[in-house]
Write a protein that holds these residues in place. Structure first.
Motif, PDB file in Angstrom:
ATOM      1  N   CYS A   1      -3.656  -1.765   0.304  1.00  0.00           N
ATOM      2  CA  CYS A   1      -4.514  -2.440   1.277  1.00  0.00           C
ATOM      3  C   CYS A   1      -4.718  -3.926   1.002  1.00  0.00           C
ATOM      4  N   GLY A   2      -3.951  -4.499   0.083  1.00  0.00           N
ATOM      5  CA  GLY A   2      -4.105  -5.923  -0.209  1.00  0.00           C
ATOM      6  C   GLY A   2      -2.793  -6.551  -0.635  1.00  0.00           C
ATOM      7  N   TRP A   3      -1.927  -6.864   0.355  1.00  0.00           N
ATOM      8  CA  TRP A   3      -0.597  -7.333  -0.033  1.00  0.00           C
ATOM      9  C   TRP A   3      -0.556  -8.753  -0.600  1.00  0.00           C
ATOM     10  N   THR A   4      -1.695  -9.409  -0.705  1.00  0.00           N
ATOM     11  CA  THR A   4      -1.702 -10.718  -1.366  1.00  0.00           C
ATOM     12  C   THR A   4      -1.204 -10.615  -2.809  1.00  0.00           C
ATOM     13  N   LYS A   5      -1.353  -9.444  -3.404  1.00  0.00           N
ATOM     14  CA  LYS A   5      -0.883  -9.289  -4.791  1.00  0.00           C
ATOM     15  C   LYS A   5       0.619  -9.457  -4.906  1.00  0.00           C
ATOM     16  N   LEU A   6       1.338  -9.342  -3.787  1.00  0.00           N
ATOM     17  CA  LEU A   6       2.783  -9.497  -3.822  1.00  0.00           C
ATOM     18  C   LEU A   6       3.217 -10.940  -4.082  1.00  0.00           C
ATOM     19  N   TYR A   7       2.368 -11.895  -3.746  1.00  0.00           N
ATOM     20  CA  TYR A   7       2.819 -13.280  -3.899  1.00  0.00           C
ATOM     21  C   TYR A   7       1.758 -14.215  -4.465  1.00  0.00           C
ATOM     22  N   VAL A   8       0.506 -14.116  -4.015  1.00  0.00           N
ATOM     23  CA  VAL A   8      -0.527 -15.012  -4.530  1.00  0.00           C
ATOM     24  C   VAL A   8      -0.862 -14.668  -5.982  1.00  0.00           C
ATOM     25  N   ASN A   9      -0.849 -13.393  -6.301  1.00  0.00           N
ATOM     26  CA  ASN A   9      -1.266 -12.954  -7.634  1.00  0.00           C
ATOM     27  C   ASN A   9      -0.248 -12.009  -8.278  1.00  0.00           C
ATOM     28  N   TRP A  10       1.031 -12.316  -8.112  1.00  0.00           N
ATOM     29  CA  TRP A  10       2.073 -11.479  -8.701  1.00  0.00           C
ATOM     30  C   TRP A  10       1.935 -11.385 -10.213  1.00  0.00           C
ATOM     31  N   ASP A  11       1.448 -12.436 -10.841  1.00  0.00           N
ATOM     32  CA  ASP A  11       1.314 -12.458 -12.304  1.00  0.00           C
ATOM     33  C   ASP A  11      -0.055 -11.975 -12.767  1.00  0.00           C
ATOM     34  N   SER A  12      -0.880 -11.469 -11.861  1.00  0.00           N
ATOM     35  CA  SER A  12      -2.193 -10.984 -12.254  1.00  0.00           C
ATOM     36  C   SER A  12      -2.084  -9.586 -12.848  1.00  0.00           C
ATOM     37  N   ALA A  13      -3.236  -8.990 -13.120  1.00  0.00           N
ATOM     38  CA  ALA A  13      -3.293  -7.761 -13.905  1.00  0.00           C
ATOM     39  C   ALA A  13      -2.488  -6.616 -13.296  1.00  0.00           C
ATOM     40  N   GLY A  14      -1.437  -6.221 -13.976  1.00  0.00           N
ATOM     41  CA  GLY A  14      -0.703  -5.008 -13.665  1.00  0.00           C
ATOM     42  C   GLY A  14       0.134  -5.008 -12.414  1.00  0.00           C
ATOM     43  N   THR A  15       0.143  -6.108 -11.638  1.00  0.00           N
ATOM     44  CA  THR A  15       0.772  -6.080 -10.319  1.00  0.00           C
ATOM     45  C   THR A  15       2.235  -5.680 -10.365  1.00  0.00           C
ATOM     46  N   ALA A  16       3.046  -6.395 -11.142  1.00  0.00           N
ATOM     47  CA  ALA A  16       4.491  -6.151 -11.147  1.00  0.00           C
ATOM     48  C   ALA A  16       4.803  -4.714 -11.551  1.00  0.00           C
ATOM     49  N   ARG A  17       4.148  -4.232 -12.587  1.00  0.00           N
ATOM     50  CA  ARG A  17       4.408  -2.861 -13.057  1.00  0.00           C
ATOM     51  C   ARG A  17       3.998  -1.846 -11.992  1.00  0.00           C
ATOM     52  N   TYR A  18       2.843  -2.049 -11.380  1.00  0.00           N
ATOM     53  CA  TYR A  18       2.365  -1.128 -10.345  1.00  0.00           C
ATOM     54  C   TYR A  18       3.329  -1.061  -9.163  1.00  0.00           C
ATOM     55  N   ILE A  19       3.779  -2.219  -8.683  1.00  0.00           N
ATOM     56  CA  ILE A  19       4.660  -2.255  -7.511  1.00  0.00           C
ATOM     57  C   ILE A  19       5.961  -1.505  -7.794  1.00  0.00           C
ATOM     58  N   VAL A  20       6.545  -1.727  -8.968  1.00  0.00           N
ATOM     59  CA  VAL A  20       7.807  -1.069  -9.302  1.00  0.00           C
ATOM     60  C   VAL A  20       7.568   0.410  -9.607  1.00  0.00           C
ATOM     61  N   ASN A  21       6.489   0.721 -10.321  1.00  0.00           N
ATOM     62  CA  ASN A  21       6.147   2.129 -10.565  1.00  0.00           C
ATOM     63  C   ASN A  21       6.046   2.901  -9.252  1.00  0.00           C
ATOM     64  N   ALA A  22       5.341   2.319  -8.288  1.00  0.00           N
ATOM     65  CA  ALA A  22       5.150   2.997  -7.010  1.00  0.00           C
ATOM     66  C   ALA A  22       6.478   3.227  -6.310  1.00  0.00           C
ATOM     67  N   SER A  23       7.363   2.258  -6.395  1.00  0.00           N
ATOM     68  CA  SER A  23       8.676   2.402  -5.779  1.00  0.00           C
ATOM     69  C   SER A  23       9.473   3.518  -6.434  1.00  0.00           C
ATOM     70  N   CYS A  24       9.404   3.609  -7.739  1.00  0.00           N
ATOM     71  CA  CYS A  24      10.081   4.715  -8.453  1.00  0.00           C
ATOM     72  C   CYS A  24       9.470   6.056  -8.064  1.00  0.00           C
ATOM     73  N   TRP A  25       8.151   6.117  -7.996  1.00  0.00           N
ATOM     74  CA  TRP A  25       7.466   7.370  -7.644  1.00  0.00           C
ATOM     75  C   TRP A  25       7.829   7.839  -6.246  1.00  0.00           C
ATOM     76  N   LEU A  26       7.997   6.905  -5.329  1.00  0.00           N
ATOM     77  CA  LEU A  26       8.271   7.250  -3.952  1.00  0.00           C
ATOM     78  C   LEU A  26       9.533   8.095  -3.783  1.00  0.00           C
ATOM     79  N   LEU A  27      10.465   7.971  -4.705  1.00  0.00           N
ATOM     80  CA  LEU A  27      11.704   8.750  -4.623  1.00  0.00           C
ATOM     81  C   LEU A  27      11.487  10.238  -4.789  1.00  0.00           C
ATOM     82  N   GLY A  28      10.396  10.619  -5.447  1.00  0.00           N
ATOM     83  CA  GLY A  28      10.117  12.037  -5.646  1.00  0.00           C
ATOM     84  C   GLY A  28      10.904  12.664  -6.773  1.00  0.00           C
ATOM     85  N   ILE A  29      11.235  11.874  -7.779  1.00  0.00           N
ATOM     86  CA  ILE A  29      11.974  12.383  -8.947  1.00  0.00           C
ATOM     87  C   ILE A  29      10.983  12.645 -10.064  1.00  0.00           C
ATOM     88  N   SER A  30      11.135  13.748 -10.772  1.00  0.00           N
ATOM     89  CA  SER A  30      10.270  14.008 -11.925  1.00  0.00           C
ATOM     90  C   SER A  30      11.098  14.436 -13.108  1.00  0.00           C
TER      91      SER A  30
END
Length: 312
Positions: free
Chosen positions: A283-312
């Protein structure tokens, strides 16, 4: 839609490992401030070579007390604390449809998340118009689509195309911001679940990990998306979902709650027998560019993309 097990993940690679960008006119915003399942795979012309273990050993663990080092936000440093292993997602394709853009949210800004996705092996295509997105969605080339909302939908066929993609196994990462920059995500969710997005809360705070803290103010709970994250930036201008029925709230589940006590990140995880893909709403896509280097953003975005595949 073809459900593919690890043993069956084999296709002939026919396209180079590149990032494609399709330019377009954009809408400008004045900015003032762990369950086992198969991979739901739409038919594509590429080879998917999945290693025996696509996730790191700490998958699903946020509170890591024995890391080799920590960043200034208290999150562990090192790729081994990500959800997905580097290079483990070769042959999987992500379509990034960026409908909002301004002087800050430009191609250079989007290259940061694209580079992070590529480190995991993802192939990425970046488009900026609904027409281009509709064409790509129909190509059966992508397993995941990112939809970055803006303030209006211009092509009446867009939601139909996105819904068809999802219903045949495509996973979707929905990005919204403050009203009115919620249109694409909100209209899809309204069509699918009866959920709309609204709000213009000025956040800018950091959410913290708490055990079972999914619905606690300014907190997030246990989820594979938050692997290796104890502190996560919530975004600047933030909207929130409005649920029309109790059922929609149960099906589309909050996993992080912003500092205004509204859902900030929510997910839909269909049953293993469903033909649908997974969904994640931010609900806050500003983290994609204004605060990419803020707390946990990069890891969260990539983690979510990996999770979306449905692999365990």
């Amino acid at each position: 839609m073809v459900a593919i097990t690890r043993a069956a993940l084999a296709r002939q690679l026919s396209s180079p490992y590149t990032t494609r960008t399709v330019a377009s006119s954009t809408v400008s915003k004045k900015y003032t401030k762990k369950k086992k399942r198969t991979v739901k795979q739409r038919t594509s012309s590429s080879t998917i070579s999945l290693p025996l273990q696509s996730y790191n050993e700490i998958a699903g663990k946020s509170n890591i007390t024995d890391a080799n080092g920590y960043d200034r936000y208290g999150n562990p440093t090192g790729r081994e604390y990500d959800l997905g292993r580097d290079g483990a997602f070769m042959g999987f394709h992500i379509l990034i449809a960026q409908f909002y853009s301004d002087a800050q949210f430009n191609d250079a800004a989007m290259q940061l998340p694209i580079d992070q996705l590529k480190s995991k092996g993802f192939q990425v295509t970046h488009v900026k118009t609904e027409d281009a997105c509709i064409t790509e969605l129909a190509s059966n080339y992508y397993q995941i689509a990112w939809i970055i909302s803006t303030n209006q939908i211009q092509n009446s066929k867009f939601i139909t195309a996105l819904t068809a993609f999802h219903s045949t196994g495509g996973a979707i990462f929905l990005f919204a911001d403050n009203t009115p920059y919620v249109c694409h995500a909100s209209e899809f969710l309204r069509t699918k679940f009866g959920i709309t997005l609204e709000g213009n809360y000025y956040g800018g705070k950091i959410m913290t990990f708490k055990e079972n803290g999914h619905q606690q103010i300014g907190s997030f709970g246990e989820h594979q998306i938050f692997t290796g994250i104890t502190n996560l930036f919530e975004g600047i201008t933030i909207c929130h979902p409005v649920y029309s029925t109790p059922t929609s709230r149960e099906v589309f589940v909050t996993i992080a709650t912003a500092s205004d006590d509204n859902s900030s990140i929510a997910v839909y995880d269909p049953s293993p027998t469903s033909t649908e893909g997974r969904l994640c709403l931010d609900c806050g896509w500003t983290k994609l560019y204004v605060n990419w280097d803020s707390a946990g953003t990069a890891r969260y975005i990539v983690n979510a993309s990996c999770w979306l595949l449905g692999i365990s």
